[in-house]
Design a protein around this motif. Structure first.
Motif, PDB file in Angstrom:
ATOM      1  N   GLY A  85       4.642   5.326  -5.173  1.00 33.06           N
ATOM      2  CA  GLY A  85       3.679   4.797  -4.156  1.00 33.06           C
ATOM      3  C   GLY A  85       2.786   6.090  -3.359  1.00 33.06           C
ATOM      4  O   GLY A  85       2.618   7.023  -3.982  1.00 33.06           O
ATOM      5  N   SER A  86       2.639   5.556  -2.290  1.00 33.07           N
ATOM      6  CA  SER A  86       1.919   6.396  -1.448  1.00 33.07           C
ATOM      7  C   SER A  86       2.404   7.705  -0.850  1.00 33.07           C
ATOM      8  O   SER A  86       3.589   7.772  -0.793  1.00 33.07           O
ATOM      9  CB  SER A  86       1.058   5.865  -0.335  1.00 33.07           C
ATOM     10  N   ASP A  87       1.665   8.696  -0.563  1.00 32.06           N
ATOM     11  CA  ASP A  87       2.201   9.741   0.036  1.00 32.06           C
ATOM     12  C   ASP A  87       3.115   9.770   1.295  1.00 32.06           C
ATOM     13  O   ASP A  87       4.134  10.350   1.623  1.00 32.06           O
ATOM     14  CB  ASP A  87       0.901  10.942   0.633  1.00 32.06           C
ATOM     15  N   GLU A 129      -9.580  13.062   0.302  1.00 38.17           N
ATOM     16  CA  GLU A 129      -8.668  11.740   0.028  1.00 38.17           C
ATOM     17  C   GLU A 129      -8.576  11.036  -1.078  1.00 38.17           C
ATOM     18  O   GLU A 129      -9.517  10.812  -1.712  1.00 38.17           O
ATOM     19  CB  GLU A 129      -8.830  10.828   1.396  1.00 38.17           C
ATOM     20  N   GLU A 130      -7.281  10.400  -1.281  1.00 41.65           N
ATOM     21  CA  GLU A 130      -7.340   9.537  -2.431  1.00 41.65           C
ATOM     22  C   GLU A 130      -8.065   8.172  -2.262  1.00 41.65           C
ATOM     23  O   GLU A 130      -7.650   7.700  -0.973  1.00 41.65           O
ATOM     24  CB  GLU A 130      -5.803   9.160  -2.693  1.00 41.65           C
ATOM     25  N   ILE A 131      -8.928   7.803  -2.803  1.00 41.58           N
ATOM     26  CA  ILE A 131      -9.923   6.756  -2.709  1.00 41.58           C
ATOM     27  C   ILE A 131      -9.252   5.269  -3.062  1.00 41.58           C
ATOM     28  O   ILE A 131      -8.979   4.277  -2.406  1.00 41.58           O
ATOM     29  CB  ILE A 131     -11.281   6.947  -3.122  1.00 41.58           C
ATOM     30  N   SER A 190       7.179  -4.182  -4.564  1.00 42.39           N
ATOM     31  CA  SER A 190       6.197  -4.219  -3.478  1.00 42.39           C
ATOM     32  C   SER A 190       6.128  -5.478  -3.050  1.00 42.39           C
ATOM     33  O   SER A 190       6.047  -6.522  -3.846  1.00 42.39           O
ATOM     34  CB  SER A 190       4.762  -3.837  -4.197  1.00 42.39           C
ATOM     35  N   GLU A 191       5.740  -5.848  -1.712  1.00 44.97           N
ATOM     36  CA  GLU A 191       5.713  -6.828  -0.792  1.00 44.97           C
ATOM     37  C   GLU A 191       4.389  -7.672  -1.356  1.00 44.97           C
ATOM     38  O   GLU A 191       4.035  -8.946  -1.011  1.00 44.97           O
ATOM     39  CB  GLU A 191       5.958  -6.848   0.549  1.00 44.97           C
ATOM     40  N   ARG A 192       3.476  -6.898  -1.874  1.00 46.95           N
ATOM     41  CA  ARG A 192       2.264  -7.360  -2.275  1.00 46.95           C
ATOM     42  C   ARG A 192       2.330  -8.066  -3.768  1.00 46.95           C
ATOM     43  O   ARG A 192       1.249  -8.976  -3.710  1.00 46.95           O
ATOM     44  CB  ARG A 192       1.192  -6.255  -2.180  1.00 46.95           C
TER      45      ARG A 192
HETATM   46  P1  NAD Z   1       2.796   2.184  -0.804  1.00 52.04           P
HETATM   47  O1  NAD Z   1       3.324   3.500  -0.157  1.00 52.04           O
HETATM   48  O2  NAD Z   1       1.921   1.316   0.404  1.00 52.04           O
HETATM   49  O3  NAD Z   1       3.963   1.171  -0.876  1.00 52.04           O
HETATM   50  C1  NAD Z   1       5.097   1.738  -1.904  1.00 52.04           C
HETATM   51  C2  NAD Z   1       6.210   1.222  -1.623  1.00 52.04           C
HETATM   52  O4  NAD Z   1       6.587   1.705  -0.324  1.00 52.04           O
HETATM   53  C3  NAD Z   1       6.198  -0.375  -1.200  1.00 52.04           C
HETATM   54  O5  NAD Z   1       7.442  -1.041  -1.546  1.00 52.04           O
HETATM   55  C4  NAD Z   1       6.197  -0.316   0.330  1.00 52.04           C
HETATM   56  O6  NAD Z   1       6.965  -1.558   0.815  1.00 52.04           O
HETATM   57  C5  NAD Z   1       7.118   0.662   0.924  1.00 52.04           C
HETATM   58  N1  NAD Z   1       6.143   1.184   2.185  1.00 52.04           N
HETATM   59  C6  NAD Z   1       4.924   1.366   2.141  1.00 52.04           C
HETATM   60  N2  NAD Z   1       4.641   2.047   3.609  1.00 52.04           N
HETATM   61  C7  NAD Z   1       5.703   2.418   3.802  1.00 52.04           C
HETATM   62  C8  NAD Z   1       6.257   3.355   4.922  1.00 52.04           C
HETATM   63  N3  NAD Z   1       5.462   3.604   5.743  1.00 52.04           N
HETATM   64  N4  NAD Z   1       7.785   3.476   5.219  1.00 52.04           N
HETATM   65  C9  NAD Z   1       8.428   2.921   4.038  1.00 52.04           C
HETATM   66  N5  NAD Z   1       8.125   2.194   3.242  1.00 52.04           N
HETATM   67  C10 NAD Z   1       6.900   2.039   2.809  1.00 52.04           C
HETATM   68  O7  NAD Z   1       2.145   2.396  -1.939  1.00 52.04           O
HETATM   69  P2  NAD Z   1       0.882   1.196  -2.677  1.00 52.04           P
HETATM   70  O8  NAD Z   1      -0.301   1.275  -1.646  1.00 52.04           O
HETATM   71  O9  NAD Z   1       1.817   0.054  -2.911  1.00 52.04           O
HETATM   72  O10 NAD Z   1       0.571   2.223  -3.999  1.00 52.04           O
HETATM   73  C11 NAD Z   1      -0.441   2.925  -4.248  1.00 52.04           C
HETATM   74  C12 NAD Z   1      -0.073   4.379  -3.993  1.00 52.04           C
HETATM   75  O11 NAD Z   1       0.709   4.646  -5.181  1.00 52.04           O
HETATM   76  C13 NAD Z   1      -1.217   5.172  -4.408  1.00 52.04           C
HETATM   77  O12 NAD Z   1      -1.267   6.347  -3.397  1.00 52.04           O
HETATM   78  C14 NAD Z   1      -0.855   5.392  -5.845  1.00 52.04           C
HETATM   79  O13 NAD Z   1      -1.495   6.957  -6.095  1.00 52.04           O
HETATM   80  C15 NAD Z   1       0.473   5.809  -5.778  1.00 52.04           C
HETATM   81  N6  NAD Z   1       1.121   5.606  -7.230  1.00 52.04           N
HETATM   82  C16 NAD Z   1       1.395   6.777  -7.514  1.00 52.04           C
HETATM   83  C17 NAD Z   1       2.140   6.657  -8.937  1.00 52.04           C
HETATM   84  C18 NAD Z   1       2.756   7.885  -9.395  1.00 52.04           C
HETATM   85  O14 NAD Z   1       3.575   7.713 -10.484  1.00 52.04           O
HETATM   86  N7  NAD Z   1       2.452   9.218  -8.941  1.00 52.04           N
HETATM   87  C19 NAD Z   1       2.044   5.633  -9.691  1.00 52.04           C
HETATM   88  C20 NAD Z   1       1.631   4.249  -9.224  1.00 52.04           C
HETATM   89  C21 NAD Z   1       1.110   4.463  -7.709  1.00 52.04           C
END
Ligand code: NAD
Length: 519
Positions: free
Chosen positions: A248-250, A403-405, A198-200
Motif C-alpha cells: 500500500g502507501s508509504d 509525489e506519487e500521483i 482494502s476497505e475499498r
Molecule cells: P493505503 O496505504 O491507503 O491502504 C493499504 C492498506 O492499509 C489498506 O488495507 C488500509 O486499510 C490500510 N491503511 C491505510 N491507511 C492507513 C494508516 N494510516 N494506518 C494504518 N493502516 C492504513 O494504500 P492504497 O491507497 O489502498 O493503495 C495505493 C498505494 O499502494 C500506492 O501508494 C501504491 O503505489 C501502493 N502499492 C504498492 C505496491 C507495491 O508492490 N509496491 C503494489 C500496489 C500498490
C-alpha cells in the motif's frame, strides 16, 4: 474436475458470499470457514467509482470478531501445519483450476468495486493466479538442506517450517492479485493466514474464500477480517500473529513496518513508487510510444508499477507531440463498457488530489500539453474520471515530480545524456521499477548496471517479474528483507530448524565428560 467447477453450480456458490444486486448489501467476514455478519455499529460505504453509488457497506470489525479470527487461525494451525505437503499442494492445484474457470466473475466484481476495465481486471486475477500456480511447486520449494558426516557419525539437516499465524493487509488497486501474493504462499508453507483486504474493495477476497473452500481448504486456514486503522493496529499488536505482509502507501507501510517490527514480528512492506521510463532517440518509436501510453494511463495510472515519469534523452524529446496524440485517443469511461481504456479513479478524494498535483505542476512552471481534468463521460457524470494528462518541462524540484500521483498523469522530463537520466532516477527516493527504451545493447547494459532500482525493464515498460522470481522493489518502495513470492516469498513465510544428530552403534567416544569446545 475443471468441467464441473466451471458449471453454474459454482457460479451460484460465488454469488452467495457477495451479493452484487442493487440493494446495498453488507460485506461479510470469513471466520472459521463461514461467512458471518459483523455485529459492529461502524460501517464504511463502498462506492462504485464510475457512479459513486453505494455498492455495499464494509464493517469495521469489533475486537471480539478479530480475536475470533486469531483463535480460529491458531486452532487451524495445529492441524494444517501437520498435514502432508501433498495435501497442501492439492489444495493449490484445485484452487488454480477454480480461479481460472471463474476469472470473469472475479473481474466483474473488481470492475464494480475498483473501477478498472474488465480486461484489465482479468489481468489482475491472472497475475495473482500465477502465484497460485507457482505454489503448486511447493514440494520442491520448501525443501531444506542436508549434510551427512559433518563429524564422525554425525549429520546435520534443516527443515523449512511454517511460522504460525500470519497476516496480510492489502491496498485497493489490485483486489485479487495482492491477496493472492499473500495467502497462497503463506498457507502452502503450512501457515494460517488472516487477510484484511482494502476497505475499498474487499469483494474479490471474499470470492477467493469461496473458491478456496471449494478447493478443499479446511476452516480457519484463512480468515478474513475488515476495517481500517483499528484492524491494522490489531494485527500489528496481536502477540499470536507472527508475520505481516503489507502492500500500500508509504504512510501506512512505514507505520505498519515500525509497529509490527517493534512487536517482534516479521514484516514485508511494499510501498509507493515513481517509476521512470527512459526514452532514447534510437528506440523503436512506434513500440515505445504505445508502451509509454499503455503503462502511464492503463488502470487509470493506479498501478504501483505504472510508468508515471518519462525522461526523454536528447532528440527523443521531439516524439512528445505524437505521444500526446496517442494518449488523447484513449477512451475514458466506466470499466464495464467494452472499448474503454481508462476507467475512473478510486474516489472523489483521489481525483481531487490528482487534480491538485497537476495544478501544482502548472503553478511551478510545467507545461500542461494534454489536460484530462475536465473529461466528461456521458451518463456517468458523477464518476471519478480523469482523462490522460501530460505535463512536460517538469523538473525534479517540482511537487508533481516528487509525489506519487497515482492517476492517469504522465510527467515528462528531459535529459541531455543517458548519464543525466540515470542520475535523476538514482536520486529519486523510490526504487520500485524503471524501464529503458533503446535498440542499442550497450546503452541498455549500461542502464541495467548503473541504475539503482529493484525491477528494471529493457523495452519492457512494466517489468513485474513472474512468480518464479520475486517482486523486488527497492529503496523507498520496500522495507523488509524478503520480498513477495518466488523463493523469497517462501523464505518470508518459513523458519529454519536445523538438526544435528549423532548415531553410533556403541559408545566408544568418551570415558569422561568433555567440558571444552571440540578443536
Ligand atoms: P493505503 O496505504 O491507503 O491502504 C493499504 C492498506 O492499509 C489498506 O488495507 C488500509 O486499510 C490500510 N491503511 C491505510 N491507511 C492507513 C494508516 N494510516 N494506518 C494504518 N493502516 C492504513 O494504500 P492504497 O491507497 O489502498 O493503495 C495505493 C498505494 O499502494 C500506492 O501508494 C501504491 O503505489 C501502493 N502499492 C504498492 C505496491 C507495491 O508492490 N509496491 C503494489 C500496489 C500498490
Amino acid at each position: 474436475s475443471l468441467f464441473r467447477l466451471a458449471t453454474a453450480e459454482v457460479r451460484n456458490i460465488l454469488k452467495r458470499s457477495y451479493n452484487t444486486s442493487n440493494v446495498a448489501p453488507t460485506v461479510k467476514m470469513f471466520i472459521d470457514g463461514k461467512f458471518v455478519d459483523s455485529t459492529t455499529k461502524e460501517w464504511i460505504d463502498l462506492h462504485d467509482p464510475a457512479t459513486n453509488e453505494v455498492v455495499t457497506r464494509v464493517p469495521k470489525c469489533t475486537n471480539d470478531e478479530m480475536e475470533a479470527a486469531v483463535e480460529s487461525s491458531k486452532r487451524a494451525f495445529k492441524t494444517w501445519s501437520q498435514t502432508s505437503i501433498l495435501t497442501r499442494q492439492q489444495v493449490m492445484l484445485r484452487l488454480q483450476q477454480i480461479i481460472r474457470a471463474n476469472m470473469s466473475e472475479l473481474a466483474k466484481n473488481i470492475t464494480k468495486e475498483q473501477g478498472k476495465t474488465h480486461v484489465d481486471a482479468e489481468g489482475d486475477v491472472l497475475r495473482g493466479l500465477q502465484v497460485v500456480e507457482h505454489c503448486c511447486g511447493i514440494t520442491s520449494l520448501q525443501m531444506g538442506e542436508t549434510m551427512p558426516n559433518i563429524a564422525k557419525d554425525m549429520d546435520t539437516y534443516s527443515y523449512t517450517l511454517p511460522l504460525g499465524v500470519t497476516a496480510g493487509i492489502t491496498p485497493f488497486n489490485f483486489p485479487a492479485m495482492i491477496p493472492l501474493w499473500m495467502f497462497p504462499v503463506a498457507i502452502t508453507c503450512g501457515n494460517t493466514s488472516i487477510i484484511k483486504p482494502s476497505e475499498r474493495d474487499p469483494g474479490a477476497t471474499l470470492l477467493l474464500m469461496e473458491m478456496l473452500t471449494e478447493a478443499g481448504c479446511p476452516p480457519g486456514v484463512v480468515n478474513v477480517i475488515h476495517g481500517a486503522h483499528d484492524s491494522v493496529n490489531f494485527i500489528c499488536d496481536h502477540p499470536d500473529i507472527r508475520a505481516i505482509s503489507f502492500v500500500g502507501s508509504d504512510q501506512a507501510g512505514k507505520y505498519i513496518y515500525e509497529r509490527g517490527c517493534k512487536n517482534g514480528k516479521r514484516v514485508q512492506s511494499n510501498m509507493g513508487a515513481k517509476n521512470h521510463g527512459v526514452v532514447m532517440a534510437d528506440a523503436n518509436k512506434n513500440a515505445t510510444l504505445n508502451q509509454l501510453a499503455g503503462a502511464a494511463f492503463g488502470a487509470a495510472g493506479q498501478r504501483c508499477m505504472a510508468l508515471s515519469t518519462a525522461i526523454f534523452v536528447g532528440e527523443a524529446r521531439a516524439w512528445i507531440p505524437e505521444l500526446v496524440e496517442r494518449a488523447a485517443k484513449l477512451r475514458v469511461g466506466p470499466g464495464h463498457m467494452p472499448g474503454v481504456d481508462v476507467g475512473p479513479v478510486i474516489s472523489p478524494q483521489a481525483k481531487e488530489r490528482i487534480l491538485s498535483l497537476v495544478q501544482s505542476g502548472v503553478d511551478e512552471g510545467a507545461k500542461l500539453i494534454l489536460d484530462g481534468r475536465n473529461v466528461k463521460v456521458e451518463k456517468f457524470e458523477k464518476g471519478n474520471f480523469v482523462g490522460p494528462t501530460i505535463l512536460t518541462d517538469v523538473l525534479p524540484s517540482m511537487k508533481c515530480y516528487k509525489e506519487e500521483i497515482f492517476g492517469p498523469v504522465l510527467v515528462c522530463l528531459s535529459a541531455e545524456t543517458l548519464d543525466n537520466a540515470i542520475e535523476i532516477i538514482n536520486k529519486n527516493p523510490y526504487g520500485n521499477g524503471t524501464a529503458i527504451f533503446t535498440t542499442n545493447g550497450a546503452t541498455a547494459r549500461k542502464f541495467v548496471n548503473e541504475i539503482d532500482v529493484g525491477q528494471v525493464g529493457v523495452n519492457v515498460p512494466i517489468p513485474v517479474p513472474l512468480p518464479m522470481f520475486s517482486f523486488t522493489g527497492s529503496r523507498g518502495s520496500f522495507w523488509g528483507s524478503e520480498h513477495f513470492y518466488g523463493k523469497q516469498g517462501i523464505k518470508f513465510y518459513t523458519q529454519t530448524k536445523t538438526v544435528t544428530q549423532l548415531w553410533r552403534d556403541t559408545d566408544v567416544s568418551h570415558t569422561q565428560a568433555a567440558v571444552s569446545m571440540p578443536t
